[in-house]
Enzyme design. Structure first.
Site, short mmCIF file in Angstrom:
data_model
loop_
_atom_site.label_atom_id
_atom_site.label_comp_id
_atom_site.label_asym_id
_atom_site.label_seq_id
_atom_site.Cartn_x
_atom_site.Cartn_y
_atom_site.Cartn_z
N THR A 96 0.82 -1.22 0.00
CA THR A 96 0.00 0.00 0.00
C THR A 96 0.85 1.27 0.00
O THR A 96 0.34 2.35 -0.19
CB THR A 96 -0.90 0.04 1.26
N GLY A 97 2.15 1.13 0.23
CA GLY A 97 3.01 2.32 0.33
C GLY A 97 3.16 3.04 -1.00
O GLY A 97 2.80 2.53 -2.05
N CYS A 98 3.67 4.28 -0.91
CA CYS A 98 3.83 5.09 -2.12
C CYS A 98 5.24 5.02 -2.69
O CYS A 98 5.47 5.47 -3.80
CB CYS A 98 3.50 6.56 -1.83
N ILE A 99 6.20 4.57 -1.92
CA ILE A 99 7.55 4.53 -2.49
C ILE A 99 8.19 3.15 -2.39
O ILE A 99 7.93 2.37 -1.58
CB ILE A 99 8.52 5.56 -1.87
N MET A 117 7.39 1.12 -10.24
CA MET A 117 7.18 -0.02 -9.35
C MET A 117 6.03 -0.89 -9.85
O MET A 117 5.95 -2.06 -9.51
CB MET A 117 6.87 0.45 -7.92
#
Lengths: 103, 166
Positions: free
Chosen positions: A100-103, B44
């Site tokens: 769920t993280g952005c980086i 990503m």
């Protein structure tokens, strides 16, 4: 070569991520990796083991930067090991929930 | 009679890689992060990314400026600092310091490291030739991994891509 049938014994969520990360075994990892067209090596397992360790501690998959900072796997290698989307692919093969993280 | 069945696993998706082009036109700290974060999220997720730095956006890849990007409370209502106070000496430095601290607390990389990560991840960094000429910059002034191209070349590279202007 692992039989793909092994994946029938565990449940996946609608995004294709393992429901319970404790169901994970290296054989399951190989089965998922085969679906992704990846043959797992020791280098993949450095990422997988680290990701599983962080998930056990925090309940979330590590960030890509977290992986490259805390293992000897560089950003370039990470993208080579898990081509076309390392964040999702690494988490999926490691049996974790969708990151769920952005980086 | 047979019914066609769909493979439950490993769906065969037509291999057409999605591509994102982001135009970075701002050189302030607060406007540097959105394109970097989106570019990284795209990489990503397996999406191809081109970043095109133009005008003030060149500050983001300018070796002398990349570590000194700042934010100003002046003319920025979101920061909630009254103009008279925002204009006081040192307020810009203070606001930049605060923002850098918040970014660090979130464990986000600084802009220079972010660019390295993006470059290593396979994102392409393009500097706008016209802006370079205008600001009298040469290749040597840019961080590693940048390529200088003209606006028309960018049109070629961005064909078929989704384009974001920041």
């Amino acid at each position: 070569m692992t039989s793909p049938n092994i994946l029938e014994n565990v449940t996946f969520d609608s995004d294709g991520f393992l429901e319970d990360y404790l169901d994970w075994t290296p054989d399951i990892a190989e089965g998922i990796a085969a679906e992704e067209g990846i043959v797992l090596t020791d280098r993949h397992y450095i990422v997988i083991n680290y990701a599983r360790k962080i998930f056990a501690e925090t309940g979330d998959a590590p960030t890509m930067r977290g992986i490259t900072k805390n293992t000897d796997v560089s950003t370039k290698e990470l993208y080579a090991l898990f081509p076309k989307g390392p964040a999702k692919k690494a988490a999926r093969i490691a049996g974790l929930k969708k990151p769920t993280g952005c980086i | 009679m047979t019914t066609p069945t769909l493979e439950a696993t490993s769906p065969v998706i037509e291999e057409k890689t999605r591509k994102l082009c982001i135009i970075c036109s701002k050189g302030s700290l607060d406007m540097a992060y959105p394109p970097l974060i989106l570019a990284n999220a795209a990489r990503m997720s397996g999406i191809e990314v081109d970043l095109f730095f133009t005008f003030w956006g060149l500050d983001m890849i300018n070796n002398k400026k990349v570590d000194k990007l700042s934010v100003t409370p002046l003319g920025n209502p979101s920061m909630g600092i009254p103009p008279a106070i925002g204009a006081a000496p040192g307020m810009g430095i203070f606001a930049s310091h605060m923002m850098k601290k918040q970014i660090e607390d979130l464990d986000f990389p600084e802009v220079r490291e972010f660019l390295e990560i993006l470059s290593d991840s396979g994102a392409k960094l393009y500097a706008c030739k016209m802006s370079m000429d205008m600001m009298k910059l040469t290749d040597d002034d840019l961080v590693e991994g940048c390529e200088v191209i003209g606006a028309m070349e960018f049109m070629d590279y961005s064909e078929g891509a989704q384009v974001l202007f920041v």
